[in-house]
Enzyme design. Sequence first.
Site, PDB file in Angstrom:
ATOM      1  CB  CYS A 115      -1.075  -0.002   1.327  1.00 30.22           C
ATOM      2  SG  CYS A 115      -2.027  -1.392   1.098  1.00 30.22           S
ATOM      3  CG  HIS A 251      -3.252   3.781   2.158  1.00 31.31           C
ATOM      4  ND1 HIS A 251      -3.448   3.087   0.853  1.00 31.31           N
ATOM      5  CD2 HIS A 251      -3.137   2.746   2.811  1.00 31.31           C
ATOM      6  CE1 HIS A 251      -3.912   2.032   0.863  1.00 31.31           C
ATOM      7  NE2 HIS A 251      -3.759   1.582   1.979  1.00 31.31           N
ATOM      8  CG  ASN A 281      -6.653  -0.846   1.087  1.00 33.04           C
ATOM      9  OD1 ASN A 281      -5.716  -0.159   0.346  1.00 33.04           O
ATOM     10  ND2 ASN A 281      -6.321  -1.091   2.468  1.00 33.04           N
TER      11      ASN A 281
END
Length: 324
Positions: A115, A251, A281
């Site tokens: 990520c 993020h 996500n």
Amino acid sequence: MSVTRAQIVGVGHYLPERVVENSWFEDKVETTDEWIRSRSGIERRHFAADGETTSDLAAHAARAALADAGLGADDVDAVIVATSTPDLTFPSAATMVQDKLGMSHGFAFDVQAVCAGFVFALSTANAMIVSGQARRILVIGSETFSKIMDWTDRGTCVLFGDGAGAVVVERAEGEGTSDDRGILSTDLNSDGRHRDILYVDGGVSTQTTGYLRMEGREVFRHAVDKLARTAHTALEKAGLDADAVDWVVPHQANIRIIKATTQKMGISMDRVVVTVQDHGNTSAASIPLALSVGRDRGQIKRGDLLVTEAIGGGLTWGSVVLRW
């Protein structure tokens, strides 16, 4: 004093056509729309179609970013793709994007920091431009995490989505102050001791693809502290503080992590670009997706000071301070 800066001159994104609402999961695992929203802030996400690959998504986003910059593939020296879900073990997704764009010159490679991948890739592009290795680089975050979900694990399968975002980064001259447009500072970190709290239980050595596994509470605990610290460090390197920030572009993992991190940074939520409700996500794609959507919404404007920060499996984490 004149210095070389890496400026973002184009941005774009791509989302697969298929939109999956939270209700889709209700007959697959023990969950509800309310449960997912209350714990993550996610309302929907996009899933890639059968046969639609990470490099396909990345190429769409790349074309959008190039068009936004008024450039073509021939104007780019390099392609960097941040991804943990490449089409194949090798070659890299970046070389596949290079081919899809009709680009036979320059170089292309992938960056794998889960990520945090886009932050690592953007930092790499910045270093290459400042050192003179390239003049203009396409930096892309692209993921198809729906391919590595365990559909019986309600703690993970409801959280992730697919998508891609891209930026064109270009060499420019600045005055060497924090008023310069472009990347002002970066901060990268990793700590392999914590690999077991977020990982995929498969790979080449096991001859299996594997599924994503996560210890949510541990990830949350590490995320809030590490994200706030890396953002503070990057701002300090740029000679700035939180009061100077126009937008945090974090993020997009979980709204509770985003709120807790920005609170710890001393920044109100009205200065945070939030897209997690619509995308879930998307790992390395989430920051460039949010940059593109934030710009399209009219939130991010030329001259704004941005902080991007992300944490991923590894653990890896980092941040970039830049002026749009």
